[in-house]
Scaffold this active site. Sequence first.
Site, PDB file in Angstrom:
ATOM      1  CE  LYS A 254       3.540 -17.796  -0.099  1.00  0.00           C
ATOM      2  NZ  LYS A 254       2.756 -19.036  -0.163  1.00  0.00           N
TER       3      LYS A 254
ATOM      4  CG  ASP B  42      -0.038 -20.497   1.094  1.00  0.00           C
ATOM      5  OD1 ASP B  42       0.446 -20.215   2.197  1.00  0.00           O
ATOM      6  OD2 ASP B  42       0.617 -21.032   0.188  1.00  0.00           O
TER       7      ASP B  42
ATOM      8  CE1 TYR C 290      -3.492  -2.707   0.627  1.00  0.00           C
ATOM      9  CE2 TYR C 290      -4.624  -0.609   0.612  1.00  0.00           C
ATOM     10  CZ  TYR C 290      -4.654  -1.971   0.512  1.00  0.00           C
ATOM     11  OH  TYR C 290      -5.832  -2.608   0.291  1.00  0.00           O
TER      12      TYR C 290
ATOM     13  CG  ASP D  47      -7.782  -4.812   1.376  1.00  0.00           C
ATOM     14  OD1 ASP D  47      -8.858  -4.410   1.840  1.00  0.00           O
ATOM     15  OD2 ASP D  47      -7.510  -4.785   0.159  1.00  0.00           O
TER      16      ASP D  47
ATOM     17  CG  ASP E  28     -13.344  -7.668   1.521  1.00  0.00           C
ATOM     18  OD1 ASP E  28     -13.081  -6.909   2.474  1.00  0.00           O
ATOM     19  OD2 ASP E  28     -13.809  -7.249   0.436  1.00  0.00           O
TER      20      ASP E  28
END
Length: 336
Positions: A171, A205, A124, A229, A233
């Site tokens: 990750k 993952d 970002y 982010d 969702d």
Amino acid sequence: MMHTVCLVPGDGIGPEVTTAARAVIDASGADIEWVPLPAGATAEQLLGRTLPERTLTAITAHGVALKGPITTPIGGGFESVNVRLRKKLNLYAAVRPVRSLPGIESRFSNVDLVIIRENTEGLYSGLENEVVDGVMQSLKIVTAAASKRIAKFAFDYAVARGRKKVTCFHKANIMKKTDGLFLECARRMYQSYADRVQYEEMIIDNGCMQLVRDPSQFDMLLLENLYGDIVSDLAAGLVGGLGVVPGANFGDDCAVFEPVHGSAPNIARKGLANPLACIMSGVMMLNHLGATEKASRIRNAYDSVLGERDLSLLTPDIGGRGTTQSFADAIIRAMK
Ligand code: NAI
């Protein structure tokens, strides 16, 4: 006690859901003086600026805002107003509680998660450039200072709210330096909290797979910006969608409360937007302001409206045939 709160309606469904939230908050008896402020695509059309200086100045001065979503053009156009707002006000911690609600049919009925998202760094940073023709690069910025700060925020939150466990999604197997630093800072910070909270790490993952299989195994999630982010969702999808997940952005001096969802242009100005996420963000705001009794009144009211499951009152995203207004009015009636 009277509180002054900045109200930023934003774009798309923003004006509809913030109007509903304001009506519900006022009906709770909370003594709020609202200061309406422009930001976003609508502000650009009217004033020629997406983030007018007076909006920033007022939020800085009053320290609290309730904000609707703001549209960000895809693949070009103006830089995200949300990202600028978070950076300018140093709103470094996004808090998104995701919980199963009564009367909402969803995949799970036992979700009670709090997502803590680092809000100022990562991809970002918006630092992108064309290296050579046909090759673009985007810089992922991770600093020790911001990573320690968000880890401390997460563990402090866990201790203050009696939460049991913080899971850091990462990750760092691939991004050994950036995610590696984020993880290292979380691990080190945890040393000061090990007697009060549990801590675990998961490659993101696998974390996503585990989340959709059995979300009850998680209590709090700690994530860098982009992962936070996306996973927010995903988690919203576990409990009934974006219409029912609130959020807050905290800095040291300021707090901006806003639903997780965007401006939903596909349903804007149709009266179909679920106001609950924005109302719940308002409840978080009232708790932050110390108006806990008013916050509980609203929470009990929407729990009771949801529990009754009168489909004529609820919005279509949660199975109803009602409107933004009918849902908000039902919550207001339930408080009387
Ligand atoms: P979105 O969250 O606006 O919508 C995704 C889906 O969820 C759509 O089908 C929408 O109708 C539905 N939805 C969202 N909120 C809802 C509500 N309250 N009630 C019922 N249904 C709802 O995400 P999308 O479409 O990807 O983004 C639209 C715009 O919003 C973009 O410009 C994006 O940049 C912006 N955005 C702004 C955010 C913010 O201001 N904090 C956060 C996320 C996106």
